[in-house]
Design a protein around this motif. Sequence first.
Motif: not given
Length: 480
Positions: A126-144
């Motif tokens: 989850v942390i690794m996935f979140g880091e990539i999302a942050k690098q891409l500057e994605l606004s969404s913060k969750k998966l479902v």
Amino acid sequence: MVVTGHYVDSNWNLQKRTLNFCDIPPPHTGVVISDVLQRCFREWGIEEKVWTITVDNASNNDVAVRILKENLLFRHTLPLGGQIFHVRCCAHILNLLVKDGLSSIQDVISKVRESVKYVAASEARVIMFGEIAKQLELSSKKLVLDCVTRWNATYFMLSCALEFKAVFPRYQQRDPSYTTLPSDEEWEKVRIVCSFLEDFHEITELISGSEYPTANLFLVKLVHIKSLLTYESLDKDSSTTATFMEKMLEKMKLKFDKYWGSCNLLISIAAVLDPRNKMKYIEWCADNCYSSVEGIELKVTVFETLRNLYAEYVEAYRVSTSTTNIVRNASDAQTGSSSNVSGVSSVKSSTSRSQSKYESFRKTVTSVDQMKSDFDLYFEEAVEEWNEPTQFDAIGWWKMHRMKYKILSKMACDVLSIPITTVASESAFSVGGRVIDPHRASLGVDTVQMLLCAEDWLRARYEIKGKAKDKENTKEITFT
């Protein structure tokens, strides 16, 4: 089984009440269910008051409703000879409809689901996935992660995963063990399906609302669904659309015709009793959504059914009025015979009683004649103009016009209060989804039940809104 009832009270407010809980012994066959329900109706004193029964589409429910209908018809207690007795849950039909359509891309959905499961399996992922999302500057913060039995939960999962379309391939580069990455073509299918299902999601939210909507709202949504299931509603420029979406629509159409073809009579009647529609909307539907023959049949069937139902209400009113007059006349006769009168006073009293009887007769005849015509008067007048359709209260409108439409208003309230789904009653007793997270998995059953009960009490006491019911069927994986 939980048995709930809907009715309009003396203040013209739509009421939902839990009547009781029925213990249905196994086997849960249609015969057993019908016997239990009829016994309960008799014990509760409502056997003569049951109009309709709303159930989901399980085969044993179909058998139970058929037997119950036959038994009640034997006592002549159902309006329209039981034509509108069996109401199929619209939410359940919609769930079956979309699930059949989604089966066309089940392999794609499985890939997305396994991808989300893989990421959610450990905190490090989850942390690794979140880091990539942050690098891409994605606004969404969750998966479902969805619940496989609820299509709207699957819709949430696909919609959220689509926002992280660019993250998954980058994550695979860091974690070679991840092997369920959807291809670009599969992501395109997800995009098209999510776009298509957005309207279905809005309709589901309406019919699944806890503030239960009246039955007049559903025909508009039913027609909208019918229009969505036409190939003309799709994007013709996409070759992908022309392949799998055509198969998806074909499956959904079959389910639509199977269930809603037989139960939209009640929905149509309720729509006509919405003063903003009357027969105008039925006429529009007949001209735009059906063939010429089917359109004519629809208009005739709906109007004649309404007229026949109204005739039953007029007859019930006549019987009620006649009974009241008989009691009143008997009371007048008793009063006259017990009084000590002279010759003159006796003549005056007799004349007065005769005049009173005539007045009662005149009022009854005039009243019934006027009430018989309020059906025609309702359709002769123009449709009601309403600037804010989302705030229209159909039962409130009939309350305001109850003196003008004395019989028709009563009929309208009875029809509009018929529940079209079982969601409102089921949700009151549902703890759906995942109520225990991995950190509390060792709690005992009794402890969990007490905690859930206490939570409901506290939320009710302090008027705190809980998690939306459609969200209870999902698990959210949040990133920091």
